[in-house]
Design an enzyme around this catalytic site. Structure first.
Site, PDB file in Angstrom:
ATOM      1  N   SER A 137       0.866  -1.301  -0.208  1.00 53.96           N
ATOM      2  CA  SER A 137       0.342   0.146  -0.062  1.00 53.96           C
ATOM      3  C   SER A 137       0.557   1.287   0.026  1.00 53.96           C
ATOM      4  O   SER A 137       2.584   0.821   0.365  1.00 53.96           O
ATOM      5  CB  SER A 137      -0.643   0.059   1.011  1.00 53.96           C
ATOM      6  N   TYR A 150      -2.198  -1.671  10.325  1.00 53.27           N
ATOM      7  CA  TYR A 150      -2.544  -1.587   8.790  1.00 53.27           C
ATOM      8  C   TYR A 150      -1.369  -0.979   8.149  1.00 53.27           C
ATOM      9  O   TYR A 150      -0.161  -1.495   7.965  1.00 53.27           O
ATOM     10  CB  TYR A 150      -3.459  -1.031   8.343  1.00 53.27           C
TER      11      TYR A 150
HETATM   12  P1  NAD Z   1     -11.240  -6.143  -0.637  1.00 48.13           P
HETATM   13  O1  NAD Z   1     -12.528  -5.730   1.249  1.00 48.13           O
HETATM   14  O2  NAD Z   1     -12.117  -5.119  -1.242  1.00 48.13           O
HETATM   15  O3  NAD Z   1     -10.882  -7.294  -1.256  1.00 48.13           O
HETATM   16  C1  NAD Z   1     -10.725  -7.570  -0.311  1.00 48.13           C
HETATM   17  C2  NAD Z   1     -10.466  -9.553  -0.347  1.00 48.13           C
HETATM   18  O4  NAD Z   1      -9.424 -10.360   0.583  1.00 48.13           O
HETATM   19  C3  NAD Z   1     -11.917  -9.919   0.005  1.00 48.13           C
HETATM   20  O5  NAD Z   1     -12.645 -10.725  -1.327  1.00 48.13           O
HETATM   21  C4  NAD Z   1     -11.152 -10.918   1.175  1.00 48.13           C
HETATM   22  O6  NAD Z   1     -13.233 -11.840   1.706  1.00 48.13           O
HETATM   23  C5  NAD Z   1     -10.380 -11.318   0.862  1.00 48.13           C
HETATM   24  N1  NAD Z   1      -9.985 -11.649   2.436  1.00 48.13           N
HETATM   25  C6  NAD Z   1     -10.260 -10.966   3.520  1.00 48.13           C
HETATM   26  N2  NAD Z   1      -8.771 -11.389   4.602  1.00 48.13           N
HETATM   27  C7  NAD Z   1      -8.999 -12.699   4.704  1.00 48.13           C
HETATM   28  C8  NAD Z   1      -8.007 -13.718   4.376  1.00 48.13           C
HETATM   29  N3  NAD Z   1      -8.252 -13.839   5.724  1.00 48.13           N
HETATM   30  N4  NAD Z   1      -8.404 -15.182   3.507  1.00 48.13           N
HETATM   31  C9  NAD Z   1      -8.772 -15.105   2.793  1.00 48.13           C
HETATM   32  N5  NAD Z   1      -9.074 -14.033   1.806  1.00 48.13           N
HETATM   33  C10 NAD Z   1      -9.139 -12.591   2.671  1.00 48.13           C
HETATM   34  O7  NAD Z   1     -10.590  -5.077  -0.521  1.00 48.13           O
HETATM   35  P2  NAD Z   1      -9.104  -4.471  -1.908  1.00 48.13           P
HETATM   36  O8  NAD Z   1      -9.121  -2.572  -1.613  1.00 48.13           O
HETATM   37  O9  NAD Z   1      -9.563  -5.533  -3.206  1.00 48.13           O
HETATM   38  O10 NAD Z   1      -7.986  -5.094  -1.535  1.00 48.13           O
HETATM   39  C11 NAD Z   1      -7.041  -5.721  -1.708  1.00 48.13           C
HETATM   40  C12 NAD Z   1      -5.518  -5.272  -1.007  1.00 48.13           C
HETATM   41  O11 NAD Z   1      -5.240  -4.287  -1.686  1.00 48.13           O
HETATM   42  C13 NAD Z   1      -5.705  -5.673   0.269  1.00 48.13           C
HETATM   43  O12 NAD Z   1      -4.221  -6.034   0.775  1.00 48.13           O
HETATM   44  C14 NAD Z   1      -5.366  -3.942   0.402  1.00 48.13           C
HETATM   45  O13 NAD Z   1      -4.711  -4.027   2.390  1.00 48.13           O
HETATM   46  C15 NAD Z   1      -4.622  -3.309  -0.633  1.00 48.13           C
HETATM   47  N6  NAD Z   1      -5.242  -1.731  -1.539  1.00 48.13           N
HETATM   48  C16 NAD Z   1      -6.237  -1.621  -0.663  1.00 48.13           C
HETATM   49  C17 NAD Z   1      -6.126   0.041  -0.723  1.00 48.13           C
HETATM   50  C18 NAD Z   1      -7.376   0.442  -1.574  1.00 48.13           C
HETATM   51  O14 NAD Z   1      -7.748   1.621  -1.455  1.00 48.13           O
HETATM   52  N7  NAD Z   1      -9.025  -0.157  -1.965  1.00 48.13           N
HETATM   53  C19 NAD Z   1      -4.994   0.847  -0.804  1.00 48.13           C
HETATM   54  C20 NAD Z   1      -4.297   0.205  -0.720  1.00 48.13           C
HETATM   55  C21 NAD Z   1      -3.289  -1.238  -0.817  1.00 48.13           C
END
Ligand code: NAD
Length: 250
Positions: A137, A150
């Site tokens: 991130s 986080y």
């Molecule tokens: P999201 O919540 O839409 O998707 C996350 C997915 O991970 C979900 O399908 C959830 O069920 C799954 N998940 C959660 N815990 C789990 C576990 N213990 N085992 C297996 N699967 C699990 O969020 P997103 O935004 O798509 O996030 C994806 C990645 O991107 C994450 O690592 C998040 O930290 C990172 N990220 C997101 C953003 C943002 O703004 N959305 C920014 C920076 C980083």
């Protein structure tokens, strides 16, 4: 010809958000995609739609990884790509963060990535080499208030990425990290805030004036998973609309 023809790639957290877009894009580029998540209904439905294989995997549990790899190998004979995408976010001031909450975030985000590398890298080596993309991130490279646990895990993921790249280069495995800023997924708007208010906020905060789309992160993950990035390993790639570029005074 697809950029991932003949590749077998396991993507965690693939049921929705960025992982979903990665699964869709990778499949469209010829990969056999193994979609792993804890949201079984959504994951199964998506796998069916794109012709992938769904496996239930809680990334924080080592036994789950062993079973997921076994299922992928049974279906496709090998794995040569991994996208560690699953993650969770909690908002809390550091001094108010319960230890349990801190540990839960570490267990999913940080231990999950560690277990993914530990379990899948030997399989990628056996397949003759391949790629690992870890999802950090922009809070893996800078601070942000109210997401201390986080941010700590995302900094750790950048560190793990660098060490894994050094240790695995000789085994023909490249390891890189994506560092997204604000991306429009259920994670970034858990409370269902008014989209117009969010747009206004991002117009002020982000130099490119908008929130990122999950497919834009998927395109970066694709670049890091295919031959286009053949001489790149051990690096964090920021994708944030310019947010981290510096301080805007106007
Ligand atoms: P999201 O919540 O839409 O998707 C996350 C997915 O991970 C979900 O399908 C959830 O069920 C799954 N998940 C959660 N815990 C789990 C576990 N213990 N085992 C297996 N699967 C699990 O969020 P997103 O935004 O798509 O996030 C994806 C990645 O991107 C994450 O690592 C998040 O930290 C990172 N990220 C997101 C953003 C943002 O703004 N959305 C920014 C920076 C980083």
């Amino acid at each position: 010809m697809g950029k991932l023809d003949g590749r077998v790639v396991l993507i965690t957290g693939a049921a929705r958000g960025q992982g979903e877009q990665e699964a869709r894009l990778f499949a469209s580029e010829g990969a056999k995609v193994v979609l792993a998540d804890v949201l079984d209904d959504q994951g199964e439905a998506l796998a069916k739609e794109i012709g992938g294989l769904y496996v239930h995997l809680d990334v924080s549990q080592e036994e789950g990884w062993t079973a997921a790899v076994a299922a992928a190998k049974e279906a496709h004979g090998r794995i040569d790509g991994l996208v560690n995408n699953a993650g969770i976010l909690r908002f809390n001031e550091l001094v108010s963060t319960p230890l349990e909450e801190f540990q839960q975030i570490v267990q999913v985000n940080q231990v999950g990535v560690f277990l993914g590398i530990k379990t899948v890298a030997p399989e990628i080596e056996s397949a003759g080499g391949g790629t690992i993309v870890n999802t950090a991130s922009y809070t893996g490279l800078t601070g942000m208030s109210f997401v201390g646990a986080y941010a700590a895990t995302k900094h750790a993921i950048v560190g793990l990425t660098r060490v894994a790249a050094l240790e695995l280069a000789g085994k023909k495995i490249r390891v890189n990290a994506v560092c997204p800023g604000a991306v429009d997924t259920p994670m970034s708007n858990p409370g269902g805030a008014d989209p117009e208010a969010l747009d206004e906020l991002y117009q002020k905060l982000v130099p490119l004036g908008r929130v990122g789309q999950p497919v834009e992160v998927a395109r970066l993950a694709l670049f890091l998973s295919c031959e286009d990035s053949s001489y790149i390993t051990g690096q964090p790639f920021v994708i944030d609309g310019g947010w981290l570029a510096g301080v805007s005074v106007l």
